[in-house]
Write a protein that holds these residues in place. Structure first.
Motif, PDB file in Angstrom:
ATOM      1  N   PRO A  31     -11.978  -6.646   4.325  1.00 24.43           N
ATOM      2  CA  PRO A  31     -12.327  -5.533   5.234  1.00 24.43           C
ATOM      3  C   PRO A  31     -11.367  -5.369   6.398  1.00 24.43           C
ATOM      4  CG  PRO A  31     -14.290  -6.768   4.642  1.00 24.43           C
ATOM      5  CD  PRO A  31     -13.121  -7.547   4.113  1.00 24.43           C
ATOM      6  N   ALA A  32     -10.837  -6.465   6.927  1.00 19.66           N
ATOM      7  CA  ALA A  32      -9.898  -6.353   8.051  1.00 19.66           C
ATOM      8  C   ALA A  32      -8.613  -5.662   7.621  1.00 19.66           C
ATOM      9  CB  ALA A  32      -9.599  -7.742   8.616  1.00 19.66           C
ATOM     10  N   SER A  33      -8.071  -6.063   6.471  1.00 16.80           N
ATOM     11  CA  SER A  33      -6.849  -5.410   5.991  1.00 16.80           C
ATOM     12  C   SER A  33      -7.114  -3.969   5.577  1.00 16.80           C
ATOM     13  CB  SER A  33      -6.268  -6.202   4.816  1.00 16.80           C
ATOM     14  OG  SER A  33      -7.211  -6.308   3.764  1.00 16.80           O
ATOM     15  N   ALA A  36      -7.185  -1.902   8.726  1.00 14.93           N
ATOM     16  CA  ALA A  36      -5.818  -1.671   9.210  1.00 14.93           C
ATOM     17  C   ALA A  36      -5.124  -0.594   8.385  1.00 14.93           C
ATOM     18  CB  ALA A  36      -5.029  -2.974   9.151  1.00 14.93           C
ATOM     19  N   PHE A  37      -5.361  -0.596   7.070  1.00 12.10           N
ATOM     20  CA  PHE A  37      -4.766   0.446   6.222  1.00 12.10           C
ATOM     21  C   PHE A  37      -5.311   1.826   6.563  1.00 12.10           C
ATOM     22  CE2 PHE A  37      -5.534   3.015   2.367  1.00 12.10           C
ATOM     23  CZ  PHE A  37      -4.220   3.391   2.105  1.00 12.10           C
ATOM     24  N   VAL A  38      -6.618   1.925   6.828  1.00 14.45           N
ATOM     25  CA  VAL A  38      -7.212   3.215   7.176  1.00 14.45           C
ATOM     26  C   VAL A  38      -6.639   3.732   8.488  1.00 14.45           C
ATOM     27  CG1 VAL A  38      -9.369   4.346   7.821  1.00 14.45           C
ATOM     28  CG2 VAL A  38      -9.314   2.790   5.871  1.00 14.45           C
ATOM     29  N   ALA A 127      -5.928   6.385  -2.600  1.00 16.55           N
ATOM     30  CA  ALA A 127      -6.000   7.845  -2.625  1.00 16.55           C
ATOM     31  C   ALA A 127      -7.349   8.339  -2.134  1.00 16.55           C
ATOM     32  CB  ALA A 127      -5.720   8.349  -4.039  1.00 16.55           C
ATOM     33  N   VAL A 128      -8.430   7.670  -2.555  1.00 16.52           N
ATOM     34  CA  VAL A 128      -9.771   8.066  -2.095  1.00 16.52           C
ATOM     35  C   VAL A 128      -9.920   7.807  -0.599  1.00 16.52           C
ATOM     36  CG1 VAL A 128     -12.226   7.536  -2.314  1.00 16.52           C
ATOM     37  CG2 VAL A 128     -10.812   7.726  -4.356  1.00 16.52           C
ATOM     38  N   THR A 129      -9.355   6.713  -0.117  1.00 11.84           N
ATOM     39  CA  THR A 129      -9.460   6.392   1.306  1.00 11.84           C
ATOM     40  C   THR A 129      -8.668   7.370   2.160  1.00 11.84           C
ATOM     41  OG1 THR A 129      -9.698   4.047   0.731  1.00 11.84           O
ATOM     42  CG2 THR A 129      -9.120   4.571   3.000  1.00 11.84           C
TER      43      THR A 129
END
Length: 668
Positions: A31-33, A36-38, A127-129
């Protein structure tokens, strides 16, 4: 049964739980990574409030929860593959064709396919995110057809992220073979798991970003030339249409989209970072030191004791952890050292010390024998080496060392990977080994002279089973030449006692077999003249030397364990059990030191490897020979400094005594 039970208990009770713990921590850190990606995908400096609101809505959406479940499954699969493919002895390709063979191995192809599929899953999740124009694979076409109906068009941006994920997964698995990502090395200094992970995290992020940049560059170039193939296939398979109003992405105008390139790079970085994080945690958990009991009270616990575990063959990680524990207890645990020096009751035999010293000496003997074979093969290099007067006889050090090594060698000897030494075709169990630094005997570059020299000796000859020196073996063609050849060379004819027993006529090869043998030799000589074939099959001296010391960490721990135990025995060994094997220990170390010195006189062995690029592939195996040389010299000095002049009473050969005197006088 004990060997199987020992490996079974370790795999089930220790190794599997460590691997499961590393995967669990990888899932917990996901979840942390992902957050960060989001944040990086929604980055907007001019609208920070809107960016924060978008990130929160994305993280709490149902699609993100479903994609997180898929990503957790991918992480578990990556951890399982890492557990299945890891090794503590790196596989070093000694030629270009050997590396190509590793890349094209069926098991490796399945490994690449699995990573490609997982990369597509991660690409879909990204892609969904990200959302917007990347969220769906198809959308409603803005134009109607001739009948006035609306059709579904292919979203090429979504397809691009899917293909990029698969490409990054494939390239990651292929680079893993080249960079030895499955190699698990042991740290020199023992640290807490948290500190190790904290120190490795910046390197993982840096490597992920750098590798993602090169992967995106290669993918964009590949899609520019071949992008129409997957696009047409998707349209045909799913009955989709192409939007004529949109620019195709396999063009310069379509790919020169900075936001698209940025999102591709961020997605690839996120994929690689999550996989690298799983790999790092697995390395940290698996290589954590394990304390084995030196002796047990109950018979059922005997396979778990250190003397018994040291002699195990599989799993190799068990042997490495046992040698690591031996090195640690010999330095920092006086109570466990006393158990090593203790005598059995009843009987009064030093079983613990005998088992431990025997296994350590066998490792040193095995490495010494490999170095001797290495040097002899390099010296001949496929040619008949001229013999000097000094090569006709063994030195006193060689003769005494052979006796010491033969007396302490067990059934199992640790070997380097199969690419290091390959037996020649038709060679028996005692035939010399072909080293990786010369052409193989079956390769198109093998010299007929080398094949003749390495062929097995006739059992009926008087030299069979008696002569052990490789120099005398090379004289066999001259000693057993025919009388005509002897007279032509000016030497007296051979006596009947020295002539080999003539073979019956029925053993001669048939005409058809001889014909195919001649054609085979012609093809080999023809291929040997081709530059491309020479480039692929030529051995790499630097890689060959690295492969020779691929398992050098085990020998380093064996040297440390023996030397520290011998040093401690000066004051802690109440029964004098160590002094009985002190001559064998010193002879083995001095023999190994002589072989290592000869090895480092070769031009390619003393050159340090070029500094590698940024990668998580462990390159410590490239410098193991330097670490082993330093450890060996330190171990001998540790013993000589402790015992001093008392070593003059140890039974050694004259050559070894002279070499040991140099250490006593600090001249080495």
């Amino acid at each position: 049964m004990f060997a199987a039970d020992s490996g079974c208990w370790f795999t089930q009770k220790v190794l599997c739980w460590r691997a499961a713990a590393s995967v669990a921590w990888s899932v917990l850190l996901l979840p942390a990574s992902t957050a960060a990606f989001v944040v990086l995908s929604k980055l907007s400096v001019l609208h920070p409030v809107q960016m924060f609101a978008d990130c929160v809505s994305v993280l709490l959406s149902a699609g993100s929860v479903f994609s997180f479940v898929l990503l957790a499954g991918v992480i578990i699969m990556v951890g399982f593959l890492t557990f299945e493919y890891y090794t503590v002895i790196p596989s070093i390709a000694c030629s270009k064709v050997a590396l190509l063979g590793q890349l094209l191995h069926p098991r490796q192809l399945l490994y690449c396919l699995a990573h490609g599929v997982m990369g597509v899953v991660v690409g879909w999740s990204c892609a969904v995110t990200i959302g917007y124009r990347y969220e769906r694979l198809a959308y409603l076409c803005p134009q109607k057809d001739r009948d006035g109906l609306l059709h579904m068009c292919l979203n090429e941006h979504h397809l691009l992220l899917l293909l990029e994920g698969g490409f990054v997964g494939l390239s990651h698995s292929l680079l893993g073979v080249i960079q030895n990502l499955n190699y698990v090395s042991f740290g020199t200094v023992q640290q807490h798991k948290y500190l190790c992970f904290k120190a490795s995290l910046p390197l993982a992020a840096k490597c992920s970003a750098a590798q993602a940049f090169y992967s995106v560059r290669n993918f964009v170039l590949l899609y520019f030339f071949l992008g129409h193939i997957p696009r047409a296939w998707m349209c045909k398979s799913l009955s989709l249409h192409l939007d004529s109003s949109a620019h195709p992405l396999d063009s310069i105008s379509g790919l020169l989209d900075l936001s698209l390139l940025y999102l591709l790079w961020i997605s690839a970085t996120y994929l690689l970072f999550s996989w690298y994080m799983t790999l790092l945690l697995f390395r940290i958990f698996v290589t954590e030191a394990y304390s084995f009991p030196v002796q047990s009270t109950f018979t059922e616990e005997a396979p778990q004791c250190l003397p018994k575990v040291l002699s195990e063959k599989q799993p190799m990680i068990l042997k490495f952890l046992a040698l690591q524990d031996l090195s640690l207890l010999s330095q920092h645990s006086p109570s466990r050292r006393s158990q090593v020096f203790s005598l059995s009751q009843p009987g009064g035999h030093p079983h613990n010390w005998n088992a431990i010293s025997k296994e350590c000496l066998s490792l040193l003997a095995d490495l010494t024998q490999r170095l001797v074979s290495y040097h002899e093969t390099v010296a001949t290099n496929g040619r008949t080496k001229s013999l000097s007067s000094g090569s006709d006889r063994k030195t006193s050090s060689e003769s005494s060392g052979t006796e010491d090594l033969a007396s302490c060698r067990p059934t199992f000897l640790m070997k380097t990977p199969a690419s290091v030494f390959l037996r020649s075709v038709g060679a028996g169990p005692q035939s010399p080994l072909t080293s990786p630094f010369t052409p193989d005997l079956d390769s198109p570059f093998a010299s007929p002279t080398l094949r003749q020299l390495t062929s097995p000796v006739d059992p009926g000859s008087p030299w069979h089973g008696v002569v052990q020196s490789p120099h005398v073996m090379r004289r066999a063609p001259k000693l057993w030449s025919t009388s005509t050849d002897s007279q032509r060379n000016g030497s007296p004819p051979a006596s009947p006692a020295t002539l080999p027993t003539p073979k019956p006529e029925s053993s001669k090869p048939s005409f058809l077999a001889q014909f195919f043998q001649n054609r085979r030799e012609q093809v080999k000589h023809f291929m040997a003249k081709r530059m491309l074939v020479m480039y692929l099959f030529t051995k790499l001296p630097e890689a060959s030397s690295q492969a020779l010391f691929a398992d050098g960490q085990a020998h380093i721990w064996a040297l440390d364990g023996l030397s520290y135990l011998v040093q401690a025995s000066f004051t802690e060994d109440q029964f004098g059990v160590v002094q009985t094997t002190l001559p064998s220990i010193l002879s083995s170390m001095l023999l190994l030191q002589e072989a290592v010195d000869r090895h480092f006189k070769l031009p390619h062995a003393s050159s340090k490897p070029v500094r590698s690029t940024i990668s998580l592939g462990d390159s410590s195996h490239k410098t193991l020979r330097f670490a082993l040389r330093a450890t060996l010299k330190t171990a001998i000095y540790r013993i000589t400094t402790t015992f001093g002049a008392h070593l003059h009473a140890v039974q050694l050969s004259a050559e070894h005594r002279k070499r040991l005197q140099h250490f006593l006088e600090y001249k080495e």
